[in-house]
Design a protein around this motif. Structure first.
Motif, PDB file in Angstrom:
ATOM      1  N   LEU A  59     -23.598 -19.771  64.573  1.00  0.00           N
ATOM      2  CA  LEU A  59     -24.762 -18.899  64.429  1.00  0.00           C
ATOM      3  C   LEU A  59     -25.760 -19.175  65.554  1.00  0.00           C
ATOM      4  CD1 LEU A  59     -26.214 -16.793  62.746  1.00  0.00           C
ATOM      5  CD2 LEU A  59     -27.205 -18.660  61.395  1.00  0.00           C
ATOM      6  N   ALA A  60     -25.913 -20.433  65.894  1.00  0.00           N
ATOM      7  CA  ALA A  60     -26.889 -20.795  66.918  1.00  0.00           C
ATOM      8  C   ALA A  60     -26.512 -20.223  68.285  1.00  0.00           C
ATOM      9  CB  ALA A  60     -27.007 -22.312  67.001  1.00  0.00           C
ATOM     10  N   ILE A  61     -25.217 -20.259  68.631  1.00  0.00           N
ATOM     11  CA  ILE A  61     -24.797 -19.773  69.945  1.00  0.00           C
ATOM     12  C   ILE A  61     -24.299 -18.334  69.893  1.00  0.00           C
ATOM     13  CG2 ILE A  61     -24.155 -22.094  70.690  1.00  0.00           C
ATOM     14  CD1 ILE A  61     -21.241 -21.335  70.269  1.00  0.00           C
ATOM     15  N   ASN A  62     -24.264 -17.751  68.675  1.00  0.00           N
ATOM     16  CA  ASN A  62     -23.812 -16.368  68.491  1.00  0.00           C
ATOM     17  C   ASN A  62     -22.402 -16.156  69.030  1.00  0.00           C
ATOM     18  OD1 ASN A  62     -24.394 -13.889  67.358  1.00  0.00           O
ATOM     19  ND2 ASN A  62     -24.963 -12.987  69.332  1.00  0.00           N
ATOM     20  N   ARG A  63     -21.540 -17.183  68.895  1.00  0.00           N
ATOM     21  CA  ARG A  63     -20.174 -17.087  69.409  1.00  0.00           C
ATOM     22  C   ARG A  63     -19.301 -18.070  68.656  1.00  0.00           C
ATOM     23  NH1 ARG A  63     -17.937 -15.777  74.589  1.00  0.00           N
ATOM     24  NH2 ARG A  63     -15.687 -15.670  74.242  1.00  0.00           N
ATOM     25  N   THR A  64     -18.135 -17.613  68.176  1.00  0.00           N
ATOM     26  CA  THR A  64     -17.220 -18.493  67.439  1.00  0.00           C
ATOM     27  C   THR A  64     -15.867 -18.654  68.124  1.00  0.00           C
ATOM     28  OG1 THR A  64     -16.282 -16.684  66.129  1.00  0.00           O
ATOM     29  CG2 THR A  64     -18.253 -17.771  65.246  1.00  0.00           C
ATOM     30  N   ASN A  65     -15.647 -17.916  69.233  1.00  0.00           N
ATOM     31  CA  ASN A  65     -14.341 -17.896  69.884  1.00  0.00           C
ATOM     32  C   ASN A  65     -13.241 -17.483  68.900  1.00  0.00           C
ATOM     33  OD1 ASN A  65     -15.146 -18.550  72.501  1.00  0.00           O
ATOM     34  ND2 ASN A  65     -15.199 -20.738  72.019  1.00  0.00           N
ATOM     35  N   THR A  66     -13.583 -16.514  68.082  1.00  0.00           N
ATOM     36  CA  THR A  66     -12.642 -15.951  67.111  1.00  0.00           C
ATOM     37  C   THR A  66     -12.695 -14.432  67.210  1.00  0.00           C
ATOM     38  OG1 THR A  66     -12.957 -17.789  65.577  1.00  0.00           O
ATOM     39  CG2 THR A  66     -12.033 -15.777  64.675  1.00  0.00           C
ATOM     40  N   GLY A 120     -17.321 -14.711  61.177  1.00  0.00           N
ATOM     41  CA  GLY A 120     -17.772 -15.044  62.525  1.00  0.00           C
ATOM     42  C   GLY A 120     -17.004 -14.408  63.646  1.00  0.00           C
ATOM     43  N   ALA A 121     -16.154 -13.414  63.361  1.00  0.00           N
ATOM     44  CA  ALA A 121     -15.388 -12.782  64.433  1.00  0.00           C
ATOM     45  C   ALA A 121     -16.325 -12.213  65.491  1.00  0.00           C
ATOM     46  CB  ALA A 121     -14.496 -11.678  63.865  1.00  0.00           C
ATOM     47  N   ASP A 122     -16.062 -12.543  66.748  1.00  0.00           N
ATOM     48  CA  ASP A 122     -16.893 -12.065  67.852  1.00  0.00           C
ATOM     49  C   ASP A 122     -16.597 -10.616  68.212  1.00  0.00           C
ATOM     50  OD1 ASP A 122     -18.221 -14.555  68.321  1.00  0.00           O
ATOM     51  OD2 ASP A 122     -16.388 -15.283  69.263  1.00  0.00           O
ATOM     52  N   GLY A 123     -15.405 -10.133  67.866  1.00  0.00           N
ATOM     53  CA  GLY A 123     -15.007  -8.766  68.183  1.00  0.00           C
ATOM     54  C   GLY A 123     -13.794  -8.393  67.346  1.00  0.00           C
ATOM     55  N   LEU A 124     -13.398  -7.117  67.423  1.00  0.00           N
ATOM     56  CA  LEU A 124     -12.321  -6.619  66.571  1.00  0.00           C
ATOM     57  C   LEU A 124     -11.352  -5.739  67.345  1.00  0.00           C
ATOM     58  CD1 LEU A 124     -14.403  -5.449  63.459  1.00  0.00           C
ATOM     59  CD2 LEU A 124     -13.077  -7.570  63.648  1.00  0.00           C
ATOM     60  N   LEU A 309     -12.035  -9.384  75.403  1.00  0.00           N
ATOM     61  CA  LEU A 309     -12.620 -10.626  75.918  1.00  0.00           C
ATOM     62  C   LEU A 309     -13.788 -10.328  76.852  1.00  0.00           C
ATOM     63  CD1 LEU A 309      -9.365 -12.689  76.576  1.00  0.00           C
ATOM     64  CD2 LEU A 309     -11.125 -13.197  74.875  1.00  0.00           C
ATOM     65  N   ASP A 310     -13.655  -9.264  77.645  1.00  0.00           N
ATOM     66  CA  ASP A 310     -14.764  -8.861  78.508  1.00  0.00           C
ATOM     67  C   ASP A 310     -15.946  -8.354  77.687  1.00  0.00           C
ATOM     68  OD1 ASP A 310     -13.745  -9.534  80.976  1.00  0.00           O
ATOM     69  OD2 ASP A 310     -12.783  -7.606  81.307  1.00  0.00           O
ATOM     70  N   LEU A 311     -15.636  -7.628  76.609  1.00  0.00           N
ATOM     71  CA  LEU A 311     -16.698  -7.074  75.768  1.00  0.00           C
ATOM     72  C   LEU A 311     -17.570  -8.165  75.145  1.00  0.00           C
ATOM     73  CD1 LEU A 311     -15.080  -4.096  73.809  1.00  0.00           C
ATOM     74  CD2 LEU A 311     -17.026  -3.980  75.346  1.00  0.00           C
ATOM     75  N   ILE A 312     -16.956  -9.284  74.784  1.00  0.00           N
ATOM     76  CA  ILE A 312     -17.724 -10.347  74.130  1.00  0.00           C
ATOM     77  C   ILE A 312     -18.287 -11.355  75.125  1.00  0.00           C
ATOM     78  CG2 ILE A 312     -16.367 -10.106  72.015  1.00  0.00           C
ATOM     79  CD1 ILE A 312     -14.915 -12.695  72.725  1.00  0.00           C
ATOM     80  N   ASN A 313     -18.017 -11.118  76.412  1.00  0.00           N
ATOM     81  CA  ASN A 313     -18.533 -12.003  77.456  1.00  0.00           C
ATOM     82  C   ASN A 313     -19.981 -11.611  77.763  1.00  0.00           C
ATOM     83  OD1 ASN A 313     -19.169 -13.437  79.760  1.00  0.00           O
ATOM     84  ND2 ASN A 313     -17.251 -12.986  80.808  1.00  0.00           N
ATOM     85  N   PRO A 314     -20.943 -12.483  77.489  1.00  0.00           N
ATOM     86  CA  PRO A 314     -22.359 -12.127  77.701  1.00  0.00           C
ATOM     87  C   PRO A 314     -22.706 -11.917  79.164  1.00  0.00           C
ATOM     88  CG  PRO A 314     -22.138 -14.463  77.194  1.00  0.00           C
ATOM     89  CD  PRO A 314     -20.782 -13.851  76.969  1.00  0.00           C
ATOM     90  N   ASN A 315     -21.822 -12.368  80.063  1.00  0.00           N
ATOM     91  CA  ASN A 315     -22.102 -12.227  81.492  1.00  0.00           C
ATOM     92  C   ASN A 315     -21.443 -11.001  82.107  1.00  0.00           C
ATOM     93  OD1 ASN A 315     -23.539 -14.733  81.580  1.00  0.00           O
ATOM     94  ND2 ASN A 315     -21.569 -15.801  81.547  1.00  0.00           N
ATOM     95  N   ARG A 316     -20.784 -10.186  81.263  1.00  0.00           N
ATOM     96  CA  ARG A 316     -20.073  -9.004  81.770  1.00  0.00           C
ATOM     97  C   ARG A 316     -20.774  -7.729  81.313  1.00  0.00           C
ATOM     98  NH1 ARG A 316     -14.715  -7.656  83.511  1.00  0.00           N
ATOM     99  NH2 ARG A 316     -14.943  -5.533  84.279  1.00  0.00           N
TER     100      ARG A 316
END
Length: 339
Positions: A59-66, A120-124, A309-316
């Motif tokens: 929750l703190a980093i807003n990313r679970t790598n899932t 916690g899924a980052d994307g679907l 993976l690009d969609l959930i990349n905060p730098n993309r």
């Protein structure tokens, strides 16, 4: 980029007029919250589209790598190759895959979407392009990173990696007509909750309309099983309209029809030609080999994973990403005869 405007605990609390502690209590121990308050909280959660996001560090980093994937059925081999390639691409990126099934039911898909996001899924990864407004609104309101596969459509808000099912259905039918067949029948998956089956049927009809001498004598819809396909073939033959070719919207249905022809003493393709769709392994080992449409499962799964993976990349920047249309070649084997 992963959406950052999803409603939070404070938004729900403000709407209901209670503390965030009360909201948490209602989610984790609903039996400890008075029913009137609980009902108001549940209504607010539904209205805002709030999804609890578990895991303190995540929750703190807003990313679970899932990443989550929701497929229509665990029983249909058509999704196996694509999902395996999807998982392999995620594994190389050190991302874990969670899989759910909708059973071709829009309500179950919506529940699975909420469940995977709550874990916690980052994307679907979602299959197909047609879904109810409440699901579309939920995905947009929560800025859920997602990719659609096994379909392709331009000018959509969602990124797609796949193929045009209607054009592919038209292509295999044109191929059958070019072999001299003029009386066709169709065995297809149930259209309800399945835009892929629906569009393949539309494509078959498109090809027939372009050839006035050709007719479709029957269209039978059924579940994806050998027995259901065999029963569908029985219904077609009982009409007494003598089709020379059966076009099936999946290899599973085509093989089911082939197995039934053996029971009836019919020879494929001498007495009846049959075609499939997908080119799963079964199409290559059945005798005779099945003429079918090859769906590029591995390429589709891999490219869908890379886009997600690009969609959930905060730098993309999402603006750089585009949908991908793949080709579906006809694979000619032994089940289609020339007349």
């Amino acid at each position: 980029m992963r959406g950052t405007n999803r409603p939070g605990l404070k938004d729900v609390a403000a709407l209901v007029g209670v503390s965030t502690a009360s909201i948490s209590r209602c989610i984790n121990n609903p039996q400890k919250v008075a029913e009137p308050t609980r009902l108001r909280i549940q209504k607010a959660i539904e209205l805002l589209g709030y999804v609890p996001h578990f895991g303190g560090r995540a929750l703190a980093i807003n990313r679970t790598n899932t990443i989550g994937a929701i497929i229509p059925s665990m029983e249909n081999a058509v999704f196996a190759g694509g999902l395996q390639a999807f998982q392999e691409a995620l594994r190389h990126a050190k991302v874990t895959l969670l899989v759910g099934s909708s059973n071709y039911n829009a309500t179950q898909e919506y529940d699975q979407i909420r469940s995977l996001l709550s874990q916690g899924a980052d994307g679907l990864l979602l299959i197909g392009k047609d879904r109810p407004k409440n699901t579309q609104d939920f995905l947009e309101r929560n800025s859920v990173p997602h990719v659609l596969a096994w379909c392709f459509a331009e000018h959509m808000s969602s990124l797609t990696v796949g193929f045009d099912n209607r054009k592919s259905g038209q292509k295999i039918t044109k191929h059958v007509i070019e072999h001299g067949h003029q009386k066709l029948a169709v065995i297809a998956g149930l259209r309800e909750g399945n835009d892929r089956s629906h569009e393949r049927i539309l494509g078959i009809e498109d090809a027939v309309k372009a050839n006035p001498a050709v007719e479709i004598v029957a269209i039978e819809e059924c579940k994806y099983s050998f027995n259901e396909a065999g029963t569908a073939l029985d219904r077609i033959l009982a009409l007494g309209k003598s089709p020379t070719a059966i076009i099936c919207s999946s290899d599973v249905l085509a093989v089911g029809a082939m197995l039934r022809t053996k029971d009836l003493g019919l020879r494929v393709p001498d007495d009846l030609s049959i075609t499939g769709f997908d080119d799963i392994n079964l199409a290559r080992v059945i005798t005779p080999g099945l003429t079918t449409v090859r769906v590029p499962q591995q390429e589709m799964g891999r490219k869908a994973a890379l886009i997600l993976l690009d969609l959930i990349n905060p730098n993309r920047s999402n603006a750089e990403l585009q949908s991908i249309e793949l080709t579906t070649p006809i694979i000619t084997r032994g089940t289609l005869a020339y007349l």
